[in-house]
Design an enzyme around this catalytic site. Structure first.
Site, mmCIF file in Angstrom:
data_model
loop_
_atom_site.group_PDB
_atom_site.id
_atom_site.type_symbol
_atom_site.label_atom_id
_atom_site.label_comp_id
_atom_site.label_asym_id
_atom_site.label_seq_id
_atom_site.Cartn_x
_atom_site.Cartn_y
_atom_site.Cartn_z
ATOM 1 N N ARG A 1 -11.451 -0.825 14.420
ATOM 2 C CA ARG A 1 -11.200 -0.074 13.145
ATOM 3 C C ARG A 1 -11.774 -0.439 12.115
ATOM 4 O O ARG A 1 -12.658 0.117 11.301
ATOM 5 C CB ARG A 1 -9.672 0.021 12.765
ATOM 6 C CG ARG A 1 -8.904 0.931 12.189
ATOM 7 C CD ARG A 1 -7.565 0.769 12.213
ATOM 8 N NE ARG A 1 -7.102 -0.203 11.392
ATOM 9 C CZ ARG A 1 -5.860 -0.538 11.042
ATOM 10 N NH1 ARG A 1 -4.948 0.398 11.119
ATOM 11 N NH2 ARG A 1 -5.486 -1.647 10.353
ATOM 12 N N LYS B 1 0.898 -1.165 -0.036
ATOM 13 C CA LYS B 1 -0.036 0.111 -0.032
ATOM 14 C C LYS B 1 0.750 1.494 -0.060
ATOM 15 O O LYS B 1 2.190 1.158 0.391
ATOM 16 C CB LYS B 1 -1.047 -0.064 1.271
ATOM 17 C CG LYS B 1 -0.234 -0.045 2.532
ATOM 18 C CD LYS B 1 -1.008 -0.547 3.749
ATOM 19 C CE LYS B 1 -0.556 -0.635 5.024
ATOM 20 N NZ LYS B 1 -1.286 -1.311 6.086
ATOM 21 N N MET C 1 11.920 24.803 4.104
ATOM 22 C CA MET C 1 10.998 24.196 2.881
ATOM 23 C C MET C 1 12.048 23.267 1.962
ATOM 24 O O MET C 1 11.907 22.229 1.589
ATOM 25 C CB MET C 1 10.046 25.269 2.197
ATOM 26 C CG MET C 1 9.369 24.517 1.229
ATOM 27 S SD MET C 1 8.125 25.496 0.034
ATOM 28 C CE MET C 1 7.312 26.110 1.448
ATOM 29 N N TYR D 1 15.403 30.174 10.266
ATOM 30 C CA TYR D 1 13.944 30.832 10.795
ATOM 31 C C TYR D 1 14.003 30.955 12.289
ATOM 32 O O TYR D 1 14.391 30.048 12.920
ATOM 33 C CB TYR D 1 12.904 30.268 10.345
ATOM 34 C CG TYR D 1 12.605 30.570 8.786
ATOM 35 C CD1 TYR D 1 12.691 31.599 8.337
ATOM 36 C CD2 TYR D 1 12.691 29.220 8.043
ATOM 37 C CE1 TYR D 1 12.225 31.790 7.040
ATOM 38 C CE2 TYR D 1 12.447 29.493 6.551
ATOM 39 C CZ TYR D 1 12.141 30.724 6.041
ATOM 40 O OH TYR D 1 11.930 30.909 4.736
#
Ligand SMILES: *Cc1c(COP(=O)(O)O)cnc(C)c1O
Length: 363
Positions: A134, A36, A303, A255
């Site tokens: 679940r 998956k 980022m 930052y």
């Protein structure tokens, strides 16, 4: 070439070798592969055919779209959809010869009706919920299916349940789930069964049943936390150093100035960041290797950039390589540094990386 920030190297040979290693834990039983989430971030299109070639015949994915992608790669495999028969997806499952893992009476009735309309039996797995709360039938409801014709009408070809705390062998819930599953197998005799995920494989023979169902360990994750990892590492993440600078005591980096130099330090800036999939939560806690030296990540991860303290790494220079995953810095360690688990690191490996596949270490 440095057209991209970072390079992800995925060792298909190690994945195959891990699959064989897991299968060897349960001689005489079959070993499936859970692929998956794009094969845990490693690339379904490369991973699935490699496992098929190694002899894997049963695959599990979460979603219909993943199953359709797997079917295109594996025309003959048995492919189960873990999230089950969501409303309306039955005809698409049928069209691609996919098997839902059904988890409720509604799903069974719907699947049985499709089989009746098509005139051919349609296989499925039955998910029994022995503790997750679940997906799947609660134990009493599943026991009540004994003797019910819906089981055959819905083509139930596999019984399965999922362990709550398989990576913690001393947890009492494991024994309770095993006992409930044994009662279910006795109530629904003659149907093969699957119990063990990666960590479950290492709980010993009583956890093995007919079909192992590992995911994480195939991709190098440690299925036995606190003990040496029996799996081969699969993923390597490398980034190029864009710049190296020297700072003085009192200078800050990144930052919000979250890091302050306590003396003269050398800093290297790496060309990758959280937008690439390297977790920002590892700011101030993660590590990278430069020339074999462990260098701490300092300040907040940006980022597209990460700052390393390379004071002790003479090999650090513009254009040289830092290793963020690999050479002993494993995905479990990166997960811990980011306050999460290696699973999330793997599945978060971003599409921005250049990917290289190697078959180096197959054994
Ligand atoms: C994801 C999943 C697995 C594989 O678990 P790992 O811990 O990655 O080995 C097995 N079974 C089910 C139901 C799952 O959702």
């Amino acid at each position: 070439m440095h057209g991209h920030g970072a390079t992800l190297i995925i060792d298909l040979g190690a994945i195959v070798s891990n699959w064989r290693r897991l299968a060897d834990e349960a001689p005489g039983r079959a070993c499936a592969a859970v692929v998956k989430a794009d094969a845990y971030g490693c690339g379904l299109d490369r991973v699935a055919p490699a496992l098929w070639q190694a002899g894997c015949r049963t695959f599990f994915v979460a979603h219909l779209s993943e199953a359709i992608a797997a079917r295109a790669l594996l025309p003959e495999a048995i492919i189960y959809v873990l999230n089950g028969l969501l409303p309306g997806i039955g005809p698409a499952l049928m069209a691609h010869a996919l098997r839902p893992v059904v988890g409720s009476r509604d799903e069974m009735v719907e699947w049985a009706a499709l089989a009746a309309a098509s005139g051919a039996p349609l296989p499925a797995a039955l998910h029994i919920d022995t503790g997750m709360n679940r997906l799947g039938f609660p134990v009493p409801e599943a026991l009540a299916l004994a003797g019910d014709p819906i089981v055959a009408q819905a083509g139930i070809a596999l019984l399965m349940t999922h362990l709550v705390s398989a990576e913690l062998p001393e947890e009492v819930v494991n024994a309770r789930q095993a006992a409930d599953f044994a009662r279910l197998r006795a109530a629904l005799p003659g149907i093969p069964a699957s119990f063990a995920n990666s960590s479950g494989v290492f709980l010993g023979a009583p956890a093995h049943h007919d079909l192992l169902r590992p995911g994480y360990a195939l991709f190098g994750g440690n299925p036995v936390p606190g003990r040496p990892n029996p799996m081969r590492p699969v993923v390597r993440l490398e980034a190029t150093i864009a710049q190296v600078r020297t700072v003085a005591a009192g200078d800050t980096a990144g930052y919000n100035a979250r890091w302050t130099a306590d003396g003269p330090r050398r800093l290297a800036t790496l060309s990758l960041g959280y937008a690439d999939g390297y977790p920002r939560a590892a700011s101030g806690r993660g590590m990278a290797l430069v020339g074999g030296v462990r260098c701490p990540i300092v300040g907040l991860i940006s980022m597209d950039l990460v700052i390393l303290d390379v004071t002790d790494a003479p090999a650090a220079a513009r254009g040289s390589t830092a290793t963020l995953i690999g050479d002993g810095l494993d995905i479990d360690a990166v997960g811990r540094a980011a306050g999460t688990i290696g699973y999330e690191i793997l599945t978060g490996l971003g599409s921005r990386y250049v990917r290289h596949y190697v078959t180096g270490t197959e054994a």
